[in-house]
Scaffold this motif. Sequence first.
Motif, mmCIF file in Angstrom:
data_model
loop_
_atom_site.group_PDB
_atom_site.id
_atom_site.type_symbol
_atom_site.label_atom_id
_atom_site.label_comp_id
_atom_site.label_asym_id
_atom_site.label_seq_id
_atom_site.Cartn_x
_atom_site.Cartn_y
_atom_site.Cartn_z
ATOM 1 N N ILE A 26 4.416 27.797 47.634
ATOM 2 C CA ILE A 26 3.024 28.192 47.425
ATOM 3 C C ILE A 26 2.154 27.562 48.492
ATOM 4 C CG2 ILE A 26 1.085 28.204 45.811
ATOM 5 C CD1 ILE A 26 3.524 29.885 44.943
ATOM 6 N N ASP A 27 1.365 28.401 49.157
ATOM 7 C CA ASP A 27 0.435 27.957 50.207
ATOM 8 C C ASP A 27 1.150 27.202 51.325
ATOM 9 O OD1 ASP A 27 -1.655 29.092 48.750
ATOM 10 O OD2 ASP A 27 -1.989 27.250 47.616
ATOM 11 N N GLY A 28 2.410 27.546 51.548
ATOM 12 C CA GLY A 28 3.171 26.970 52.645
ATOM 13 C C GLY A 28 3.596 25.535 52.450
ATOM 14 N N ALA A 29 3.315 24.956 51.262
ATOM 15 C CA ALA A 29 3.575 23.524 51.092
ATOM 16 C C ALA A 29 4.227 23.171 49.752
ATOM 17 C CB ALA A 29 2.274 22.745 51.252
ATOM 18 N N ARG A 30 3.712 23.686 48.660
ATOM 19 C CA ARG A 30 4.206 23.305 47.330
ATOM 20 C C ARG A 30 5.479 24.085 46.990
ATOM 21 N NH1 ARG A 30 0.374 20.715 44.034
ATOM 22 N NH2 ARG A 30 -1.791 20.802 44.767
ATOM 23 N N HIS A 31 6.450 23.410 46.402
ATOM 24 C CA HIS A 31 7.711 24.044 46.025
ATOM 25 C C HIS A 31 7.793 24.137 44.492
ATOM 26 C CE1 HIS A 31 9.847 23.960 50.001
ATOM 27 N NE2 HIS A 31 8.803 23.184 50.245
ATOM 28 N N PHE A 32 8.123 25.331 44.020
ATOM 29 C CA PHE A 32 8.237 25.576 42.580
ATOM 30 C C PHE A 32 9.576 26.234 42.284
ATOM 31 C CE2 PHE A 32 3.745 25.186 43.208
ATOM 32 C CZ PHE A 32 3.225 24.729 42.014
ATOM 33 N N ARG A 33 10.098 25.934 41.110
ATOM 34 C CA ARG A 33 11.302 26.604 40.617
ATOM 35 C C ARG A 33 11.032 27.119 39.219
ATOM 36 N NH1 ARG A 33 16.599 27.685 40.996
ATOM 37 N NH2 ARG A 33 17.997 27.356 39.233
ATOM 38 N N PRO A 86 15.595 18.851 35.752
ATOM 39 C CA PRO A 86 15.083 18.707 37.122
ATOM 40 C C PRO A 86 15.498 17.387 37.756
ATOM 41 C CG PRO A 86 13.338 18.276 35.537
ATOM 42 C CD PRO A 86 14.515 18.777 34.748
ATOM 43 N N LEU A 87 15.665 17.439 39.051
ATOM 44 C CA LEU A 87 15.893 16.217 39.814
ATOM 45 C C LEU A 87 14.555 15.517 39.984
ATOM 46 C CD1 LEU A 87 18.236 17.701 42.570
ATOM 47 C CD2 LEU A 87 18.923 16.396 40.554
ATOM 48 N N MET A 88 14.463 14.288 39.578
ATOM 49 C CA MET A 88 13.188 13.587 39.624
ATOM 50 C C MET A 88 12.778 13.308 41.068
ATOM 51 S SD MET A 88 12.522 13.660 36.516
ATOM 52 C CE MET A 88 10.987 12.726 36.572
ATOM 53 N N ASN A 89 11.480 13.462 41.302
ATOM 54 C CA ASN A 89 10.875 13.093 42.588
ATOM 55 C C ASN A 89 11.503 13.806 43.793
ATOM 56 O OD1 ASN A 89 9.203 11.180 41.260
ATOM 57 N ND2 ASN A 89 10.903 9.726 41.240
ATOM 58 N N ASN A 90 11.908 15.058 43.581
ATOM 59 C CA ASN A 90 12.458 15.806 44.711
ATOM 60 C C ASN A 90 11.423 16.737 45.334
ATOM 61 O OD1 ASN A 90 12.259 17.784 42.761
ATOM 62 N ND2 ASN A 90 14.259 18.682 43.185
ATOM 63 N N GLY A 91 10.177 16.620 44.897
ATOM 64 C CA GLY A 91 9.097 17.397 45.481
ATOM 65 C C GLY A 91 8.960 18.796 44.935
ATOM 66 N N THR A 92 9.777 19.179 43.964
ATOM 67 C CA THR A 92 9.710 20.510 43.369
ATOM 68 C C THR A 92 9.105 20.433 41.974
ATOM 69 O OG1 THR A 92 11.627 21.322 44.606
ATOM 70 C CG2 THR A 92 11.076 22.487 42.582
#
Length: 393
Positions: free
Chosen positions: A348-355, A363-369
């Motif tokens: 999203i917006d070239g920066a945020r990662h979503f699944r 979820p893997l903690m603190n993986n930026g997603t």
Amino acid sequence: MEDFYRTHSYLVEHCNAPVRRVLMDEIDWSARMIGIKGTRGVGKTTFLLQYAKEKFGPNDRRCLYVNMNNFYFQGKGIYDFAGEFYREGGRVLLIDQVFKQSDWSRELRLCYDMYPGLKIVFAGSSVMRLKQENPELENVVKSYNLRGFSFREYLNLRTGNSFSWAPLDELLRNKEQLVADVTARVDPMEYFAQYLEHGFYPLFREHYDFADNLLKSMNMMTEIDILLIKQIELKYLPKIKKLFYLLAAAGPKAPNVSLLAKEIETSRATVMNYIKYLADARLINMIYPVGQRFPKKPSKVMLHNPNLYQAVFPLNFERQALMETFFVNTMWKDHKVNQSPRDNYYIIDGARHFRVCHSMEVPLMNNGTMYCQYDTGQVAENVVPLWLLGFLY
């Protein structure tokens, strides 16, 4: 003219808009030429009438709503009608289905140049490319898009609450409190299932079979909006409809353009143009990797919103596809949505990662997603209930 005023008064007086759309406060109403685009069934007519009701009431002759479907306009153009209205003291002309009038963009520009005290607000199809295809309007019109109901708007309508919307940064920062506020008053998961089935289009408020009504609207999107506005011959309609079905049946994935061209017996270039028209009509969404866009082949094509599954595949669709469709559709209003190299992941917006995933996926903690889980109300540092994203507008 009196017949138009009588119709206007009746429609405005009986306008029933139980949900005040966010767009009403986003539009710069000081502009003299305002275009409101939207797909069929999202409530453009009601939106125009709601504006007239809020700002003028049913009997103020300074404001007038007209629909270009009226056969009267086969004999008189917008410019001549607007001039008569203006000379009688009219100051705000609301024009629905503007593309039904031939040479509508040129006539609107004439109105803008010749009647400086007149404001025109017109509504038309999402297929219209107001500035790209109508250069005479490029420097005079302010264009906006009216979307279907958000999950928040649907929830407010069904429950009588007045939950507020939140921009993405605020929503993610305060997700625990927002979830607590909502769940203290309603069960969002119950209403979320209903919204995915029928909540995007205001059509659900009418006393008809929703899927059948939506199917009729979808056919009009192709038969009228695409063919009329893009000036495509009627003989090509079956190809466009078949292409839409094949794309929908394939599910969210990259289209095989060569195979599709063979299936509908046309060229690859034509297939890509038809895909673009279907996207403009808000029947599908095209998702690209970061940095790419049309005319390149999209990395994923999916239905525009979850409700369309009820008309195309009422009993046969994958839940994951439905949830990803909701995610993309709700993000699309104010954010740029791109496909991640990994399946079910979006940028999203070239920066945020979503699944988009179910609660069984840890979820893997603190993986930026940020994990958007669709079958739980769980909130964690990098977990948000998917339904909460329906509060973005």
